[in-house]
Design a protein around this motif. Structure first.
Motif: not given
Lengths: 158, 68
Positions: B10-33
């Motif tokens: 939220a501080e960086r205004r990144w979506s879950q999809a943004d973070l997922a793309a950066q670390v190379g995993v699916s958005r579902n992974s980020i949601i669960s983590i």
């Protein structure tokens, strides 16, 4: 960062074709197969089944390489429980008289005779194998969907 | 395992999809983590920390009394 292996659509399509074409070829060749000796029929269908299984294995390996750890966890959980539940389900279904009657009626309808002969036995064996495989696949898919929803649920506020 | 991913995103205004793309995993992974329903491997935890340019221990915190 850990790079995620790229998906390879052409290889996917190639293996998918090898999964589908042998089965369709056998179905298309049924009129011709009916006129052939049993040994040749079993040899050809066995080769078709082997090609399909090998291609699906290759497809699974290809897919596995493109999965992240979350997807791999889902897959491990679903395969473990889907296998156990699906296989048990078929065993339990056989205890239900309606299901047994339905199996007998299907074998009778396909073999075209009310008397049990070699063809009926083989047909029932193949049907049983297909039922177990289908039950396992169905249970794996349902468990995988359930796992995805469960792991994606909102966090519990403390 | 508790984590601060939602706040940091939220501080960086990144979506879950943004973070997922950066670390190379699916958005579902980020949601669960993010929701604490899935503990990432050490490698993925390092990747997430690197994406935020922070240390792992500043993002993830082990909950007392809970097994892995």
């Amino acid at each position: 960062m850990t790079p995620r292996p790229q998906s390879r659509p052409r290889l996917y399509l190639l293996f998918l074709a090898f999964c589908i074409i042998p089965g369709l070829s056998v179905i298309a060749a049924i009129p011709w197969l009916k006129t052939q000796p049993d040994n040749l029929v079993f040899l050809l269908t066995g080769i078709a089944a082997a090609i399909t299984i090998l291609a699906s294995l290759a497809l699974a390996i290809l897919h596995d390489r493109s999965m992240g750890e979350w997807e791999r966890s889902n897959s491990r959980f679903s395969v473990f429980w889907g296998d156990a539940i699906g296989t048990s389900l078929v065993g339990l279904l056989l205890a239900v008289p309606v299901f047994r009657d339905w199996v007998v009626s299907i074998v009778t309808a396909f073999s075209g005779t009310a008397n049990i002969d070699a063809q009926s036995v083989i047909l029932a064996f193949v049907g049983g194998f297909i039922t177990v495989v289908m039950a396992r696949v169905l249970c794996m898919a349902l468990i995988s969907i359930g796992w995805t929803f469960w792991k994606s649920r909102p966090a519990r506020e403390v | 395992m508790k984590n601060r991913i939602r706040v940091l995103r939220a501080e960086r205004r990144w979506s879950q999809a943004d973070l997922a793309a950066q670390v190379g995993v699916s958005r579902n992974s980020i949601i669960s983590i993010e929701n604490g329903h899935f503990d990432p491997s050490l490698t993925l935890a390092f990747d997430i920390a690197a994406a935020f340019e922070m240390k792992i221990e500043d993002i993830f915190e082990r909950e007392r009394g809970k097994s892995a």
